[in-house]
Design a protein around this motif. Structure first.
Motif, mmCIF file in Angstrom:
data_model
loop_
_atom_site.group_PDB
_atom_site.id
_atom_site.type_symbol
_atom_site.label_atom_id
_atom_site.label_comp_id
_atom_site.label_asym_id
_atom_site.label_seq_id
_atom_site.Cartn_x
_atom_site.Cartn_y
_atom_site.Cartn_z
ATOM 1 N N TRP A 14 0.810 -1.233 -0.151
ATOM 2 C CA TRP A 14 0.145 -0.094 0.013
ATOM 3 C C TRP A 14 0.803 1.254 0.031
ATOM 4 O O TRP A 14 0.206 2.330 -0.063
ATOM 5 N N LYS A 15 2.058 1.157 0.137
ATOM 6 C CA LYS A 15 3.133 2.408 0.032
ATOM 7 C C LYS A 15 2.739 3.134 1.196
ATOM 8 O O LYS A 15 1.942 3.112 2.092
ATOM 9 N N GLU A 16 2.893 4.736 0.720
ATOM 10 C CA GLU A 16 2.332 5.572 1.707
ATOM 11 C C GLU A 16 1.189 5.993 1.528
ATOM 12 O O GLU A 16 0.732 7.267 1.152
ATOM 13 N N GLY A 97 14.484 -3.698 0.340
ATOM 14 C CA GLY A 97 15.185 -3.369 -0.881
ATOM 15 C C GLY A 97 14.139 -2.942 -1.853
ATOM 16 O O GLY A 97 14.587 -3.093 -3.193
ATOM 17 N N HIS A 98 12.881 -2.633 -1.795
ATOM 18 C CA HIS A 98 12.048 -2.183 -2.753
ATOM 19 C C HIS A 98 12.764 -0.974 -3.631
ATOM 20 O O HIS A 98 13.635 -0.149 -2.993
ATOM 21 N N SER A 99 12.545 -1.167 -4.821
ATOM 22 C CA SER A 99 13.217 0.037 -5.855
ATOM 23 C C SER A 99 13.067 1.380 -5.298
ATOM 24 O O SER A 99 13.836 2.210 -5.569
ATOM 25 N N TYR A 169 10.851 -10.407 -8.336
ATOM 26 C CA TYR A 169 11.360 -9.628 -9.549
ATOM 27 C C TYR A 169 10.708 -8.608 -9.966
ATOM 28 O O TYR A 169 9.577 -8.761 -10.368
ATOM 29 N N GLU A 170 11.021 -7.133 -9.736
ATOM 30 C CA GLU A 170 10.304 -6.034 -10.231
ATOM 31 C C GLU A 170 11.303 -5.176 -11.009
ATOM 32 O O GLU A 170 11.944 -4.167 -10.821
ATOM 33 N N PRO A 171 11.077 -5.390 -12.418
ATOM 34 C CA PRO A 171 11.887 -4.652 -13.269
ATOM 35 C C PRO A 171 11.462 -2.952 -13.003
ATOM 36 O O PRO A 171 10.149 -2.772 -13.050
ATOM 37 N N ILE A 175 7.255 -0.871 -13.205
ATOM 38 C CA ILE A 175 6.425 -0.361 -11.761
ATOM 39 C C ILE A 175 5.753 0.781 -12.181
ATOM 40 O O ILE A 175 6.138 1.736 -12.887
ATOM 41 N N SER A 176 4.383 0.922 -11.977
ATOM 42 C CA SER A 176 3.491 1.972 -12.298
ATOM 43 C C SER A 176 4.073 3.578 -12.172
ATOM 44 O O SER A 176 3.964 3.896 -12.943
ATOM 45 N N THR A 177 4.700 3.366 -10.920
ATOM 46 C CA THR A 177 5.138 4.749 -10.574
ATOM 47 C C THR A 177 6.360 5.247 -11.148
ATOM 48 O O THR A 177 7.003 6.337 -11.450
ATOM 49 N N GLY A 217 5.165 -5.486 -10.983
ATOM 50 C CA GLY A 217 5.110 -4.430 -12.159
ATOM 51 C C GLY A 217 3.916 -4.305 -12.927
ATOM 52 O O GLY A 217 3.629 -4.789 -13.594
ATOM 53 N N SER A 218 2.938 -3.358 -12.331
ATOM 54 C CA SER A 218 1.788 -3.004 -12.827
ATOM 55 C C SER A 218 0.924 -3.959 -12.919
ATOM 56 O O SER A 218 0.133 -4.053 -14.089
ATOM 57 N N VAL A 219 0.914 -4.852 -12.192
ATOM 58 C CA VAL A 219 -0.137 -6.092 -12.085
ATOM 59 C C VAL A 219 -1.252 -5.888 -11.708
ATOM 60 O O VAL A 219 -1.524 -5.042 -10.751
HETATM 61 C C1 PEP Z 1 5.744 -2.127 -6.523
HETATM 62 O O1 PEP Z 1 5.867 -0.998 -6.452
HETATM 63 O O2 PEP Z 1 6.456 -2.983 -5.939
HETATM 64 C C2 PEP Z 1 4.728 -2.218 -7.842
HETATM 65 C C3 PEP Z 1 4.891 -3.428 -8.319
HETATM 66 O O3 PEP Z 1 3.710 -1.274 -8.008
HETATM 67 P P1 PEP Z 1 2.767 -1.429 -9.311
HETATM 68 O O4 PEP Z 1 2.189 -2.561 -9.169
HETATM 69 O O5 PEP Z 1 1.911 -0.119 -8.867
HETATM 70 O O6 PEP Z 1 3.539 -1.222 -10.461
#
Ligand code: PEP
Length: 261
Positions: A14-16, A97-99, A169-171, A175-177, A217-219
């Motif tokens: 949920w991030k911030e 270690g989130h990006s 694995y998150e290229p 990632i949406s942001t 990644g934008s799932v």
């Molecule tokens: C994330 O920030 O780890 C992520 C996958 O975000 P999103 O699903 O919004 O791309």
């Protein structure tokens, strides 16, 4: 490799977002929409402040919690920090270690390694995020970056401890942001297989078979099935779609359908 023996993991970061009362409303909605499935673990990662009230609210048979970050030192004169030791008993998992932490908070490979070790030391399963950025990708350095991030993060662990780690694995470019370009499932599978092979080379067959690898990644509810069907994909880490209870419950449904194929 036996994918069926690894429990599917769906994580909502949920991030911030969502203050304590908004988090409570979202949890109530998720309770209504999401049924428990024996073969799927559903994990919510609210902000640090909301973790404690959410831990009292959730049906623990259906939901587990993750922290989004924590400090590697169990205690100390470190104003503003919360340690993994303090999160024991509240969370099962800890995102490490989130990006966004690597990029905005300058977390180094060593910081990530120490957090992974602290998480394991405190009985919390780390969800280690790794992934190349768009420059690494265009320079053809994806595998090198994944190698360095995975190997350094796991370097203080035994082979047995590695089985308790989850790798996401998150290229960064997906990632949406950070742009949200959709990754092709075939490319994702290649990278996941590469990661599993790295674990095998260093920690052996058993660690490679047991470790769970997620995609992030934008799932959303429409895309989840395509990634979840990949041979080396054991779940998804979801950012923005996890704040939408219809989309998040749709992702859990996609996992349920995929496991019954
Ligand atoms: C994330 O920030 O780890 C992520 C996958 O975000 P999103 O699903 O919004 O791309």
């Amino acid at each position: 490799m036996n994918k069926q023996s690894r429990k599917t993991l769906i994580v909502g970061n949920w991030k911030e977002h969502e203050n304590v009362s908004q988090a409570s409303t979202l949890v109530a909605r998720l309770h209504k929409l999401i049924a428990g499935h024996r073969d799927i673990e559903i994990v919510l990662a609210p902000n640090m402040l909301a973790l404690q009230p959410v831990s009292l609210q959730i049906d623990r048979r259906r939901f587990r919690l993750a922290s989004q970050n924590a400090n590697a030192k169990d205690e100390g004169a470190l104003t503003g920090e919360v340690s993994f030791a303090m999160l024991r008993g509240i969370v099962h998992y800890g995102i490490v270690g989130h990006s966004e932490r690597r990029i905005y908070f300058n977390e180094s490979l060593e910081d990530v390694r120490d957090k992974v070790a602290a998480s394991i030391r405190n009985g919390i399963m780390p969800i280690l995020c790794v992934g190349e950025n768009s420059e690494d990708r265009s320079n053809g350095e994806t595998r090198q970056v994944l190698h360095d991030q995975v190997i350094s993060a796991l370097s203080n662990l035994t082979a047995e401890e590695v089985t308790h780690v989850v790798i996401a694995y998150e290229p960064v470019w997906a990632i949406s942001t950070f742009g949200g370009e959709l990754a092709k499932p075939d490319d994702v599978q290649d990278c996941m297989k590469f990661i599993r092979n790295q674990v095998k080379e260093l920690y052996g067959e058993r660690a490679a078979e047991d470790i769970r690898i997620l995609y992030g990644g934008s799932v959303d509810d429409h895309l989840a099935g395509g990634y979840l069907a990949l041979d080396d994909c054991d779940g998804v880490l979801v950012g923005s779609a996890s704040l939408n209870y219809h989309k998040f419950s749709g992702i859990v449904e996609a996992a349920y359908r995929n496991n019954r194929k």
